[in-house]
Design a protein around this motif. Structure first.
Motif, PDB file in Angstrom:
ATOM      1  N   CYS A 158      41.201  23.658  72.538  1.00  0.00           N
ATOM      2  CA  CYS A 158      42.241  22.959  73.278  1.00  0.00           C
ATOM      3  C   CYS A 158      43.237  23.977  73.823  1.00  0.00           C
ATOM      4  N   GLY A 172      44.337  18.891  75.711  1.00  0.00           N
ATOM      5  CA  GLY A 172      45.499  19.323  74.952  1.00  0.00           C
ATOM      6  C   GLY A 172      45.235  19.215  73.459  1.00  0.00           C
ATOM      7  N   ASP A 182      51.429  22.940  79.823  1.00  0.00           N
ATOM      8  CA  ASP A 182      52.567  23.176  78.925  1.00  0.00           C
ATOM      9  C   ASP A 182      52.949  24.657  78.888  1.00  0.00           C
ATOM     10  N   TRP A 223      49.886  21.496  74.240  1.00  0.00           N
ATOM     11  CA  TRP A 223      49.989  20.281  73.431  1.00  0.00           C
ATOM     12  C   TRP A 223      49.410  19.072  74.166  1.00  0.00           C
ATOM     13  N   THR A 224      49.870  18.834  75.388  1.00  0.00           N
ATOM     14  CA  THR A 224      49.291  17.763  76.194  1.00  0.00           C
ATOM     15  C   THR A 224      48.262  18.302  77.192  1.00  0.00           C
ATOM     16  N   GLY A 225      48.289  19.601  77.436  1.00  0.00           N
ATOM     17  CA  GLY A 225      47.378  20.245  78.374  1.00  0.00           C
ATOM     18  C   GLY A 225      47.847  21.658  78.674  1.00  0.00           C
TER      19      GLY A 225
END
Length: 251
Positions: free
Chosen positions: A147, A200, A155, A150-152
Motif C-alpha cells: 500500500c 492506501g 497523501d 493512508w488513503t492513497g
C-alpha cells in the motif's frame, strides 16, 4: 452444600483464579509490548495520546487482574469469606468496565479512525527522519501490505521533501516493482506517474483487523466466561463457609 461439593468448588475456584492470574499477566505484557516495542508497526501510533493512554490502561488492568487472581486463590484455599466477597465485587466491576469499554469502542470507531488518520498524516509529513523507528515501521507497513499513504499515494504530496525537491521523488517502500533499489527513503521517478501501489494503507489495515477479529473476540469471550465462572464459584463458596472468623488449617 456437601463437604465433597465444597472441596470441589474450592479447588475449581483456585484453578480459575490461577487462569485469571495468567490472563492478567498476558494483558499486562501486551500493554508493555505496545508501549516499549520499537520494531513493530504499532510504533507509528506512539505519538497518539489515545494510544499511550490505552497502553497504560492495559498495564493497569493486567496488574489489577493479577492481584485479583492472587487474592481469589488465597480466598479459595483458606475459605476466607471477606476475600471471596471482595473478589466477587472486583470481578463484577471488571466485567462491567469491559462491557462499557467495548460499547464505547464500537460507537466511537469513527472517532478512533479519525485519530489514527491524524497520526499517520503527521508521520507522512515528517518522513523521513534519521532512520527513526517510526520511519522504519511505516516502511514496513507499506512494503508488506502493498500500500502507499493512508488513503492513497496522494497523501505523500504534503511531505516537504517531495514538494521542495527539484526531482520527481516517491517513497521507495511504495515501489510496486518486484525488486526495488531501496526499501526506505525516497527513490527517483522517471515520470510524474509514480510506480507505486494504488491502494492506501487504511484499507489494508482494516482488512488485517477484520481477518484477525475472530481471535480478538475469542479471547474476549474466553476472559468473560472465566470471570463469570469465577463469580459463580466464589459466591457459592462464600455462602457456604460456616466458620470465617479464622483461617482453617489443613493437614
Amino acid at each position: 452444600m456437601g463437604k465433597g461439593c465444597m472441596t470441589a468448588t474450592k479447588y475449581f475456584l483456585f484453578l480459575f483464579n490461577l487462569i485469571f492470574f495468567l490472563c492478567g499477566g498476558v494483558i499486562m505484557g501486551f500493554g508493555l509490548w505496545l508501549l516499549l516495542d520499537n520494531q513493530s508497526f504499532i510504533v507509528v501510533l506512539h505519538d497518539s495520546a489515545a494510544v499511550k493512554a490505552a497502553c497504560y490502561i492495559l498495564i493497569a488492568v493486567g496488574s489489577f487482574s493479577m492481584l485479583m487472581g492472587f487474592l481469589g486463590c488465597l480466598g479459595a484455599i483458606y475459605e476466607l469469606r471477606c476475600l471471596l466477597g471482595l473478589y466477587f465485587a472486583c470481578l463484577l466491576l471488571i466485567l462491567i468496565a469491559q462491557v462499557v469499554a467495548g460499547t464505547l469502542i464500537y460507537f466511537q470507531k469513527d472517532a478512533l479512525n479519525e485519530e489514527m488518520s491524524k497520526v499517520v498524516t503527521k508521520v507522512l509529513e515528517d518522513y523521513p527522519g534519521s532512520s527513526s523507528p517510526t520511519q522504519q515501521a511505516w516502511d514496513f507497513i507499506q512494503r508488506n501490505m502493498a500500500c502507499c499513504g493512508w488513503t492513497g499515494h496522494q497523501d505523500w504530496s504534503r511531505n516537504p521533501v517531495v514538494v521542495n525537491s527539484s526531482q520527481l521523488l516517491f517513497p521507495c517502500s511504495c515501489h510496486n516493482a518486484s525488486a526495488n533499489s531501496s526499501d526506505s527513503g525516497f527513490c527517483k521517478a522517471q515520470t510524474s506517474d509514480w510506480p507505486v501501489y494504488e491502494a492506501g494503507c487504511s484499507s489494508s489495515v482494516e482488512s488485517w483487523l477484520l481477518t484477525n477479529i475472530g481471535v480478538v473476540l475469542g479471547i474476549c469471550v474466553g476472559v468473560a466466561v472465566i470471570e463469570l465462572l469465577g463469580m459463580i464459584l466464589s459466591i457459592c463458596l462464600c455462602r457456604n463457609v460456616k466458620d470465617y472468623t479464622k483461617v482453617p488449617l489443613y493437614q
